[in-house]
Design an enzyme around this catalytic site. Structure first.
Site, PDB file in Angstrom:
ATOM      1  N   HIS A 167      24.254 -18.237  -8.330  1.00 55.28           N
ATOM      2  CA  HIS A 167      24.541 -17.439  -7.135  1.00 55.28           C
ATOM      3  C   HIS A 167      25.747 -17.984  -6.385  1.00 55.28           C
ATOM      4  O   HIS A 167      25.839 -19.182  -6.138  1.00 55.28           O
ATOM      5  CB  HIS A 167      23.321 -17.426  -6.207  1.00 55.28           C
ATOM      6  CG  HIS A 167      23.483 -16.491  -5.051  1.00 55.28           C
ATOM      7  ND1 HIS A 167      23.430 -16.896  -3.735  1.00 55.28           N
ATOM      8  CD2 HIS A 167      23.736 -15.156  -5.026  1.00 55.28           C
ATOM      9  CE1 HIS A 167      23.626 -15.846  -2.955  1.00 55.28           C
ATOM     10  NE2 HIS A 167      23.811 -14.795  -3.710  1.00 55.28           N
ATOM     11  N   HIS A 168      26.664 -17.091  -6.074  1.00 55.56           N
ATOM     12  CA  HIS A 168      27.862 -17.424  -5.299  1.00 55.56           C
ATOM     13  C   HIS A 168      27.986 -16.479  -4.117  1.00 55.56           C
ATOM     14  O   HIS A 168      28.472 -15.365  -4.256  1.00 55.56           O
ATOM     15  CB  HIS A 168      29.125 -17.262  -6.163  1.00 55.56           C
ATOM     16  CG  HIS A 168      29.276 -18.271  -7.238  1.00 55.56           C
ATOM     17  ND1 HIS A 168      30.131 -18.097  -8.312  1.00 55.56           N
ATOM     18  CD2 HIS A 168      28.695 -19.485  -7.423  1.00 55.56           C
ATOM     19  CE1 HIS A 168      30.067 -19.160  -9.108  1.00 55.56           C
ATOM     20  NE2 HIS A 168      29.193 -20.017  -8.598  1.00 55.56           N
ATOM     21  N   GLU A 169      27.528 -16.911  -2.948  1.00 57.78           N
ATOM     22  CA  GLU A 169      27.747 -16.127  -1.730  1.00 57.78           C
ATOM     23  C   GLU A 169      29.047 -16.613  -1.099  1.00 57.78           C
ATOM     24  O   GLU A 169      29.206 -17.798  -0.823  1.00 57.78           O
ATOM     25  CB  GLU A 169      26.586 -16.295  -0.752  1.00 57.78           C
ATOM     26  CG  GLU A 169      26.792 -15.602   0.590  1.00 57.78           C
ATOM     27  CD  GLU A 169      27.089 -14.114   0.435  1.00 57.78           C
ATOM     28  OE1 GLU A 169      26.288 -13.407  -0.189  1.00 57.78           O
ATOM     29  OE2 GLU A 169      28.162 -13.664   0.920  1.00 57.78           O
ATOM     30  N   HIS A 175      27.312  -8.314  -5.579  1.00 63.16           N
ATOM     31  CA  HIS A 175      26.763  -7.660  -4.392  1.00 63.16           C
ATOM     32  C   HIS A 175      27.863  -7.510  -3.345  1.00 63.16           C
ATOM     33  O   HIS A 175      28.829  -8.253  -3.336  1.00 63.16           O
ATOM     34  CB  HIS A 175      25.566  -8.445  -3.855  1.00 63.16           C
ATOM     35  CG  HIS A 175      24.326  -8.179  -4.667  1.00 63.16           C
ATOM     36  ND1 HIS A 175      23.145  -7.780  -4.117  1.00 63.16           N
ATOM     37  CD2 HIS A 175      24.127  -8.220  -6.010  1.00 63.16           C
ATOM     38  CE1 HIS A 175      22.245  -7.609  -5.079  1.00 63.16           C
ATOM     39  NE2 HIS A 175      22.815  -7.872  -6.239  1.00 63.16           N
ATOM     40  N   GLU A 176      27.696  -6.489  -2.479  1.00 72.27           N
ATOM     41  CA  GLU A 176      28.765  -6.056  -1.576  1.00 72.27           C
ATOM     42  C   GLU A 176      30.069  -5.888  -2.368  1.00 72.27           C
ATOM     43  O   GLU A 176      31.109  -6.424  -1.999  1.00 72.27           O
ATOM     44  CB  GLU A 176      28.970  -7.041  -0.418  1.00 72.27           C
ATOM     45  CG  GLU A 176      27.739  -7.232   0.456  1.00 72.27           C
ATOM     46  CD  GLU A 176      26.769  -8.254  -0.107  1.00 72.27           C
ATOM     47  OE1 GLU A 176      27.222  -9.213  -0.726  1.00 72.27           O
ATOM     48  OE2 GLU A 176      25.553  -8.056   0.058  1.00 72.27           O
ATOM     49  N   GLU A 236      25.596  -4.210  -6.614  1.00 72.98           N
ATOM     50  CA  GLU A 236      24.791  -3.617  -5.553  1.00 72.98           C
ATOM     51  C   GLU A 236      25.554  -2.359  -5.126  1.00 72.98           C
ATOM     52  O   GLU A 236      25.675  -1.415  -5.886  1.00 72.98           O
ATOM     53  CB  GLU A 236      24.613  -4.626  -4.414  1.00 72.98           C
ATOM     54  CG  GLU A 236      23.576  -4.212  -3.404  1.00 72.98           C
ATOM     55  CD  GLU A 236      23.448  -5.248  -2.293  1.00 72.98           C
ATOM     56  OE1 GLU A 236      22.339  -5.422  -1.796  1.00 72.98           O
ATOM     57  OE2 GLU A 236      24.481  -5.853  -1.893  1.00 72.98           O
ATOM     58  N   GLU A 250      16.389  -4.864  -0.245  1.00 74.70           N
ATOM     59  CA  GLU A 250      16.424  -5.846   0.837  1.00 74.70           C
ATOM     60  C   GLU A 250      16.248  -5.202   2.207  1.00 74.70           C
ATOM     61  O   GLU A 250      15.692  -5.801   3.111  1.00 74.70           O
ATOM     62  CB  GLU A 250      17.728  -6.651   0.787  1.00 74.70           C
ATOM     63  CG  GLU A 250      18.976  -5.798   0.938  1.00 74.70           C
ATOM     64  CD  GLU A 250      20.252  -6.556   0.577  1.00 74.70           C
ATOM     65  OE1 GLU A 250      20.158  -7.621  -0.053  1.00 74.70           O
ATOM     66  OE2 GLU A 250      21.339  -6.072   0.922  1.00 74.70           O
TER      67      GLU A 250
END
Lengths: 673, 673
Positions: free
Chosen positions: B377-379, B453-454, B472, B478
């Site tokens: 995961h890379h936010e 995502h986004e 996403e 969510e």
């Protein structure tokens, strides 16, 4: 009408030169603003500077027409300059004498299409803003043209905040303003107000919107706004016949919100008064009416046992008006057509047939015997053809029985849109602009004044047609009965610097029973009683309603005295202090001088605002009659708590206005002789 | 990768003619659609007909460039025709074999500006839609140009309903769809879905969005939509170097919503697979993860005693995945940077440093020993520069420890907009389009798949880069934890015909504890458990999460069996019945054939939908394993009530799908040997 020219047309005009440069500039009279127009690379552009600050970076000009491509502009072929400094008098208004001091630069720009071969742009440059309009004098008389696009751009530089709401797909102008970075604007109604990191406040709008569609502003996501004409159903913006001029596109530039509110460019760009005798048949004033009780569901518009517009009830309001010195009594729901789903059946409305329990001639005569007049009502539900078919007869009836003032309405379903079969249009396309002026002219012939609800936005036409005395065109008091939700306190601190820049609003202030049986904050007034009084000064209209029920006023006759006293016609208006969305303080001197009135409103924050009274005449004493929030007042918990005090003040004093959360303050400064 | 050309390039192509007419037309292979392109009055236009019905009335074509006026197009100087009917195989997907049967019309149009002197437009005409793109082959190599406008219009005729949300000023594509008359569209994201009074369903979108800004659609209030390029901060749309081609602008045309969903034009207009060995390092599958528990505030992303990504907790999920046959375990909040206001401090994120209680190499090895892999995961919180600076090292780390799949995130504050100082951009301008593909390419080199995502919206790039497995880009599960408010039931019946037309979505289905401690409907899932199962079939993605907590699945192991059984890779997909916003029924056959799966979801209305099983192989018997709403199930009052039944069916049968309010149904048709 009295109209004095103080300094008429200064003879600075130079004759047109056949060899105009590619760039022409002109400065405002006080050299505050500079405007330049140029032609380069096929585009005609203008730019506006305030000192060294670029207000509008090079932004395109021009119109596009059906049947030909967008013009390339090739040269400025003519440039004429003039200047004018004059004053004129409003028959009624927020300020009696209006100064019109501007430089004018009129350029002719050659384009490479048939209709654009000689486009004239007339700029008027004031110290506090500019206006410009297009004239297509070269299009032959009788030649029909379709304007497909107004190419006018407004390219700001740097970062701006904007107060706006989405303009497309709306059926009227009744939305809460949102504040965002201006780059998030999609399509915004005007007046559009911007606040820059550079300290400038801007307002973009238009003046003299006649026989043309309303102009909105379309964003590009990067700070450029482009004019957008609310279209006919076929997508054409404006349908015109040559030769023609457009409305003025306007830009106000100031360093405070008040500078926008106190600008009179909007009026100056409209044509002079066509009704010089208006003073003989219209006086600004205040009214009550059979209205709020319907919004509270105590009575109804339609017929039956709870019909509000019955003879006895109307007489009750007339008696109340007489007793407390009001001029008018509005009565809605008097005519046939309100029963059932009226919003879907506007073509069922009769504007001449009363319900049986409403005797129009008798009631009008009764009112007159008490020194009061009825205010008529025409709700169309957007069925404009039905209304136009009855217009002459409807106004004749009112003229015959002596009803001198009419409120109109154009309520439609949310997002009601173009539908040719139903004869529907966007609410502010050229068709509706034409319609509204048709009604105004028909009314003027009969010495009737109009107050338009769900209108096309105001663009200063009251100067030309002063029988168009007020409009709605924003979220008014009625939303505080409906609760979808009710207006938050900040709404009243935004309106003066957005909607009100356009002109008078029939907001219908003065609710004393602020909770009217509701427990949820979002279903009742979010305001204090003192703030309700302040609305009469903060919001300008030559006719203001005292909207609440008679019995609610009689419970607070001491506070009601302010509503009885406050005039609706002014010699001078000054915005003393403000921050958009936070607070506003306005002072107005009644026409003829003498007293002053002050109104202050805050958002949900309590504030103490020290106000210097240097607007009062020096050396004179005044009794300040102060209607303020009580120390424990609060729009949530204790909205009705108010205190009235009197003290003697002079122009050397400072008044500390203590405003409760959601509160306000109203002051009458009574000149002591 | 296996790729079979069934019928390659039919030799119908005529050589280009120097004397092309002003109007050129071409029909789709089955003569369903006709496209014409013409030049007249300075404008280049195209139009689309379906039989006698005008789908797109004459609509402009072309690009405008900085430094020159909008071109006037003067002639079609060349027209070339060809046709192609081939099939190709997806390495994974909603359908294994994709037929690409189209006619092509490539025209060269002369314009009167330097950059537009020879604009090529390539149309591909399918029976179910068209695609077209611009090629500017004449702009010299190395010449930098700025595309200021995409003039492409889509002018529909007649009245259409649209499902859309406002596209400007958004920070991501996570909004509920609103249904309005299409004339109310301001600026809409694509795919934009329209339903006409003429019985047609349209979808406007783009394919192969590479090194260009995202195209949105701007309405004019009268039914005309114009392309709008999400700009760079300086307002320029696209910054290109000659010569270049644009993405394809696409239009799907069908007579049912399902015709849109089952169209493969989007994929056909993308370039072939650049990763032919992807089958060796990626298999579609399902995953669980340390995720929903954070949204329920049981654990947190940041460090401390409630840190979710700790070794013991991750091992618990790995053990669960092994026990029930899941491929992956997603772990969010494993890396340093989550403490405090991370959304404002994206540049503090490290993509290589774990929190001390998360031992990445150990956990990856542990997972592998169980036949499971971690999902990284890379936010970024939108801090793209910080992410790009660490990208190689971050992916190297995952490659080294054996993490083959990464979920990325670009969460930003609401309405986060262009701000050069902060390095921020609109989320789908050219800068971000470039960024995302840079990440995909870096990942592909290491045989890592990405789930963004986004994201920028999907435009079929998975064909070219099949390691971009999911995204996403819509309101997902969510929101059912956040409640701002939660997704209403109709959301799932709109998604398949709007967002899902773009490509796979990582919706994260499968919540069994639908109320998760909330009492307000708008704060919990508005869905039944059976509908949660149906989501796995209705929403396509090659990776699907079982999003709920392990303990919630273990309470309903009988229903959980469907999630364990359902595949995520398909031979064939068929939309059986649907009305946008009301209900949807989809059948899919697992890759390799044999079984079938069916998913049905309804809005807030209960329905009985009779479905003919004629998609099953004739003459074969299947065990229908039916997971349906119990007779008293209801998304408001009794969301978890379900019934599981089994019966033998054949292709001659009809199944009556009884759906509860807010409910759904999932069926496995197990082929009986």
């Amino acid at each position: 009408m009295l109209s004095r020219t103080l300094v008429s047309l200064l003879a600075l005009a130079a004759p047109g030169t056949a060899l105009a440069a590619d760039r022409e500039c002109a400065q405002s009279p006080g050299k505050v603003l500079e405007l330049c127009v140029s032609v380069e690379g096929g585009a005609a552009r203008y730019e506006v500077k305030r000192g060294d600050v670029i207000v509008i970076a090079a932004s395109e000009l021009g119109l596009s027409f059906a049947g030909e491509p967008a013009a390339r502009y090739t040269a400025i072929t003519d440039a004429r300059r003039s200047a004018s400094d004059s004053s004129w008098e409003q028959p009624w208004g927020e300020q009696r004498l209006i100064r019109d001091n501007h430089a004018e630069l009129a350029v002719t720009i050659a384009g490479d299409t048939a209709f654009n071969k000689a486009m004239q742009v007339t700029f008027r440059i004031f110290d506090d803003g500019i206006g410009f309009r297009y004239t297509y004098a070269g299009i032959p008389a009788g030649q029909a043209v379709g304007v497909t696009a107004d190419r006018t751009q407004f390219r700001t530089k740097g970062s701006y905040q904007a107060w706006w709401y989405e303009g497309l797909g709306q059926e009227r102008d009744e939305y809460l303003y949102t504040q965002t970075d201006a780059r998030r604007i999609t399509l915004a109604e005007t007046p559009l107000t911007l606040k820059g990191d550079n300290g400038l406040y801007l307002s973009i709008h238009e003046a003299a919107l006649v026989d043309f569609p309303s102009m909105l502003l379309q964003g590009d996501g990067a700070g450029k706004l482009t004019a957008w004409l609310m279209p006919w159903p076929d997508g054409v913006g404006a349908k015109k016949t040559g030769p023609f001029s457009t409305p003025w596109r306007t830009l106000l530039v100031g360093t405070t919100p008040g500078a926008l509110a106190d600008s009179r460019i909007e009026l100056n760009l409209n044509e002079p008064n066509k009704l010089p005798d208006i003073g003989k048949w219209f006086k600004p004033g205040k009214y009550v009416g059979v209205w709020w009780e319907m919004h509270l569901n105590k009575t109804i518009w339609g017929s039956g046992p709870t019909h509000g517009a019955n003879n006895d009830n109307v007489k009750r309001y007339v008696d109340f008006a007489e007793k407390y010195g009001f001029d008018g009594v509005l009565v809605e729901g008097w005519n046939q057509g309100w029963d059932g789903e009226w919003i879907n059946n506007g073509d069922k409305f009769s504007f001449t047939k009363s319900y049986p329990d409403f005797d129009l001639p008798m009631l009008s005569a009764y009112a007159k015997s008490k020194g009061v007049h009825l205010i008529g009502h025409h709700e169309t539900a957007g069925a404009v053809v039905n209304y136009e078919n009855q217009l002459e007869a409807a106004l004749d009836l009112y003229a015959k029985v002596g009803v001198p003032s009419v409120k109109t309405g154009y309520v439609r379903h949310s997002g009601d849109i173009l539908d040719r079969e139903g004869g529907k249009e966007w609410f502010a396309g050229q068709f509706m602009v034409q319609h509204h002026l048709k009604v105004i002219e028909a009314a003027a012939k009969r010495h009737i004044t109009m107050d338009t609800h769900e209108p096309v936005k105001d663009t200063g036409l009251r100067r030309t047609w002063p029988n168009w005395v007020s409009r709605e065109g924003a979220r008014g008091q009625e939303f505080n009965a409906w609760g979808r939700p009710t207006n938050p306190p900040e709404h009243l601190t935004i309106l003066p610097f957005t909607r009100m820049l356009a002109g008078p609003m029939d907001f219908t202030p003065g609710i004393f029973d602020l909770e009217h049986g509701k427990t949820l904050l979002t279903e009742r007034n979010q305001s204090t009683l003192a703030a309700q009084l302040a609305e009469y000064v903060v919001l300008y209209s030559p006719i203001h309603m005292a909207a609440d029920l008679p019995e609610n006023y009689e419970k607070h006759l001491d506070a009601f005295q302010f509503i009885r006293d406050v005039p609706t016609d002014w010699e001078v208006t000054k915005t003393l202090a403000s921050e958009i969305g936070d607070y506003v303080v306005v002072a107005r001197q009644p026409r003829g001088g003498g007293d002053w009135y002050l109104g202050a409103i805050t958002d949900e924050m309590a504030r103490v605002l020290p106000v210097k009274l240097d607007f009062l005449a020096p050396g004179k004493k005044y009794e300040a009659q102060i209607y303020r929030d009580a120390a424990d007042a609060d729009y949530v918990k204790k909205p009705v708590a108010y205190t009235i005090e009197k003290r003697v003040v002079t122009s050397a004093d400072t008044l500390d206005l203590a405003l409760a959360p959601g509160g306000g303050q109203a002051v009458r400064f009574k000149l002591l002789k």
